[in-house]
Motif scaffolding. Sequence first.
Motif, PDB file in Angstrom:
ATOM      1  N   LEU A 113       0.820  -1.210   0.000  1.00 29.27           N
ATOM      2  CA  LEU A 113       0.000   0.000   0.000  1.00 29.27           C
ATOM      3  C   LEU A 113       0.855   1.261   0.000  1.00 29.27           C
ATOM      4  CD1 LEU A 113      -2.696  -0.906   2.693  1.00 29.27           C
ATOM      5  CD2 LEU A 113      -2.800  -1.296   0.228  1.00 29.27           C
ATOM      6  N   ARG A 114       2.165   1.105   0.184  1.00 32.75           N
ATOM      7  CA  ARG A 114       3.043   2.240   0.432  1.00 32.75           C
ATOM      8  C   ARG A 114       4.158   2.326  -0.612  1.00 32.75           C
ATOM      9  NH1 ARG A 114       1.065   0.290   5.269  1.00 32.75           N
ATOM     10  NH2 ARG A 114       0.718   1.846   6.915  1.00 32.75           N
ATOM     11  N   ASP A 115       4.630   3.543  -0.843  1.00 32.67           N
ATOM     12  CA  ASP A 115       5.773   3.741  -1.711  1.00 32.67           C
ATOM     13  C   ASP A 115       7.018   3.219  -0.999  1.00 32.67           C
ATOM     14  OD1 ASP A 115       7.042   5.430  -4.109  1.00 32.67           O
ATOM     15  OD2 ASP A 115       8.243   5.740  -2.296  1.00 32.67           O
ATOM     16  N   PRO A 116       7.828   2.380  -1.642  1.00 35.06           N
ATOM     17  CA  PRO A 116       8.960   1.770  -0.940  1.00 35.06           C
ATOM     18  C   PRO A 116      10.065   2.745  -0.561  1.00 35.06           C
ATOM     19  CG  PRO A 116       8.940   1.132  -3.248  1.00 35.06           C
ATOM     20  CD  PRO A 116       7.646   1.823  -2.983  1.00 35.06           C
ATOM     21  N   LEU A 117      10.316   3.786  -1.364  1.00 40.10           N
ATOM     22  CA  LEU A 117      11.345   4.751  -0.993  1.00 40.10           C
ATOM     23  C   LEU A 117      10.917   5.574   0.220  1.00 40.10           C
ATOM     24  CD1 LEU A 117      12.976   6.240  -4.232  1.00 40.10           C
ATOM     25  CD2 LEU A 117      14.111   5.050  -2.349  1.00 40.10           C
ATOM     26  N   MET A 140      -7.361  -7.053   1.639  1.00 37.43           N
ATOM     27  CA  MET A 140      -8.602  -6.295   1.467  1.00 37.43           C
ATOM     28  C   MET A 140      -8.586  -5.477   0.168  1.00 37.43           C
ATOM     29  SD  MET A 140     -10.223  -3.606   4.219  1.00 37.43           S
ATOM     30  CE  MET A 140      -9.666  -4.620   5.588  1.00 37.43           C
ATOM     31  N   PRO A 141      -9.447  -5.781  -0.787  1.00 34.16           N
ATOM     32  CA  PRO A 141      -9.442  -5.027  -2.051  1.00 34.16           C
ATOM     33  C   PRO A 141      -9.624  -3.530  -1.861  1.00 34.16           C
ATOM     34  CG  PRO A 141     -10.761  -7.023  -2.260  1.00 34.16           C
ATOM     35  CD  PRO A 141     -10.412  -6.900  -0.809  1.00 34.16           C
ATOM     36  N   GLU A 142     -10.445  -3.143  -0.899  1.00 36.64           N
ATOM     37  CA  GLU A 142     -10.722  -1.718  -0.699  1.00 36.64           C
ATOM     38  C   GLU A 142      -9.471  -0.940  -0.283  1.00 36.64           C
ATOM     39  OE1 GLU A 142     -14.417  -3.662  -1.158  1.00 36.64           O
ATOM     40  OE2 GLU A 142     -12.747  -4.159   0.179  1.00 36.64           O
ATOM     41  N   GLU A 143      -8.548  -1.585   0.443  1.00 36.96           N
ATOM     42  CA  GLU A 143      -7.336  -0.878   0.834  1.00 36.96           C
ATOM     43  C   GLU A 143      -6.512  -0.485  -0.383  1.00 36.96           C
ATOM     44  OE1 GLU A 143      -6.003  -1.957   5.291  1.00 36.96           O
ATOM     45  OE2 GLU A 143      -5.566  -3.511   3.815  1.00 36.96           O
ATOM     46  N   PHE A 144      -6.480  -1.339  -1.368  1.00 36.48           N
ATOM     47  CA  PHE A 144      -5.750  -1.008  -2.599  1.00 36.48           C
ATOM     48  C   PHE A 144      -6.515   0.033  -3.413  1.00 36.48           C
ATOM     49  CE2 PHE A 144      -4.173  -5.130  -1.327  1.00 36.48           C
ATOM     50  CZ  PHE A 144      -2.813  -4.994  -1.507  1.00 36.48           C
ATOM     51  N   ALA A 145      -7.817  -0.149  -3.537  1.00 39.37           N
ATOM     52  CA  ALA A 145      -8.612   0.780  -4.344  1.00 39.37           C
ATOM     53  C   ALA A 145      -8.554   2.190  -3.771  1.00 39.37           C
ATOM     54  CB  ALA A 145     -10.055   0.293  -4.420  1.00 39.37           C
ATOM     55  N   TYR A 146      -8.684   2.299  -2.460  1.00 35.77           N
ATOM     56  CA  TYR A 146      -8.779   3.622  -1.837  1.00 35.77           C
ATOM     57  C   TYR A 146      -7.419   4.301  -1.671  1.00 35.77           C
ATOM     58  CZ  TYR A 146     -13.507   1.998  -0.632  1.00 35.77           C
ATOM     59  OH  TYR A 146     -14.785   1.500  -0.663  1.00 35.77           O
ATOM     60  N   GLU A 186      -2.352  -1.086  -6.752  1.00 31.29           N
ATOM     61  CA  GLU A 186      -2.903  -2.206  -7.509  1.00 31.29           C
ATOM     62  C   GLU A 186      -2.789  -3.497  -6.704  1.00 31.29           C
ATOM     63  OE1 GLU A 186      -2.770  -3.612 -12.105  1.00 31.29           O
ATOM     64  OE2 GLU A 186      -0.839  -3.506 -11.093  1.00 31.29           O
ATOM     65  N   MET A 187      -3.918  -4.169  -6.516  1.00 28.31           N
ATOM     66  CA  MET A 187      -3.897  -5.409  -5.762  1.00 28.31           C
ATOM     67  C   MET A 187      -3.295  -6.555  -6.577  1.00 28.31           C
ATOM     68  SD  MET A 187      -7.045  -7.159  -3.657  1.00 28.31           S
ATOM     69  CE  MET A 187      -6.715  -8.430  -2.434  1.00 28.31           C
ATOM     70  N   ARG A 188      -3.524  -6.566  -7.866  1.00 31.37           N
ATOM     71  CA  ARG A 188      -3.092  -7.682  -8.701  1.00 31.37           C
ATOM     72  C   ARG A 188      -1.584  -7.900  -8.634  1.00 31.37           C
ATOM     73  NH1 ARG A 188      -0.994  -8.125 -13.664  1.00 31.37           N
ATOM     74  NH2 ARG A 188      -1.129  -5.873 -13.949  1.00 31.37           N
ATOM     75  N   THR A 189      -0.820  -6.827  -8.514  1.00 32.89           N
ATOM     76  CA  THR A 189       0.646  -6.916  -8.523  1.00 32.89           C
ATOM     77  C   THR A 189       1.241  -6.850  -7.116  1.00 32.89           C
ATOM     78  OG1 THR A 189       0.841  -4.512  -8.778  1.00 32.89           O
ATOM     79  CG2 THR A 189       0.762  -5.849 -10.793  1.00 32.89           C
ATOM     80  N   ARG A 190       0.424  -7.030  -6.096  1.00 35.47           N
ATOM     81  CA  ARG A 190       0.901  -6.788  -4.727  1.00 35.47           C
ATOM     82  C   ARG A 190       2.077  -7.674  -4.352  1.00 35.47           C
ATOM     83  NH1 ARG A 190      -3.544  -9.744  -0.786  1.00 35.47           N
ATOM     84  NH2 ARG A 190      -3.850 -11.587  -2.091  1.00 35.47           N
TER      85      ARG A 190
END
Length: 292
Positions: free
Chosen positions: A90-94, A120-126, A130-134
């Motif tokens: 959910l976060r930018d790695p840098l 949770m799909p909503e955590e990615f959407a909001y 992208e959940m698919r590439t998590r």
Amino acid sequence: MKWTLAAALVEADQLLGLAQAAEEHGYASVAMPDSVFYPESVSAKYPYTDDGERFWAPDTVYVDPFTAIPAMAAVTRTIRFYTNVLKLPLRDPLLTAKQVSSMAVMSGERFGLGVGLSWMPEEFAYTGTEMRTRGARTDEAIEIVKAVCAGGGPQWVEYHGKHYDFGRVMISPAPQNPLPVYVGGHSEPALRRAARLGDGWISVNTTSDQIVAATARLRELRAEYGRDHLPFEIKVMPVDIADLDGYRRLEEAGVTECQASPWWVYPADDPTAPQHRLDAVRRFADDVIARY
């Protein structure tokens, strides 16, 4: 074997006192969970209960671990801290690497990063991720964090992956010792990620049999990746053990640290009451940690 105080779902005004009590009574670590928000409607089942339902209310407290851990580190001297687990994709790695490197330095290098994917799909959407590439993005993010926090202080780092790509950058401050990264999850991909990239593995709340099976699989996978000669921590929370023999069985299986939320172990009218929590931390230390 060492012991972690699992401080999940604990009110903000109790955390500092609990961390101090844990340090005083022989716990090695405090673990803090991560939850960005609680959607009113969720389109997926919770993977760690039989019925797929979450066991916490919408207003349950989840203090941000990157806020809570530095505050607890500031009022303690020796106890360690780790996230259990940070939802890394959910976060930018840098940005994450910048935060954890500063946390490591300012805590006296008493911090480890536990990571997971989020279900949770909503955590990615909001959050616009992208959940698919998590999974693939988490792999790359772990590599980025470990490169920035490789030890030896600040150094030039660059990364060229499929999902993250950047030229030479330096993040300062950075720790003198490598920052440990622990990977959570019981799925085969999660165990492979822990064996291939992690410095340890974190279980969910589960049975001792499932933990023993996971540790055996981790041994196989670490050998497969040629990493079985490296130090590796296994941090678990068994739900079916209440005796020293049970804990010893886990240690024999390779467990290095057991988590406990002692206020749920000892009956009380209000298990979340501040004094009960403090008393339970001390009692568990007397009943289990000292005797072990």
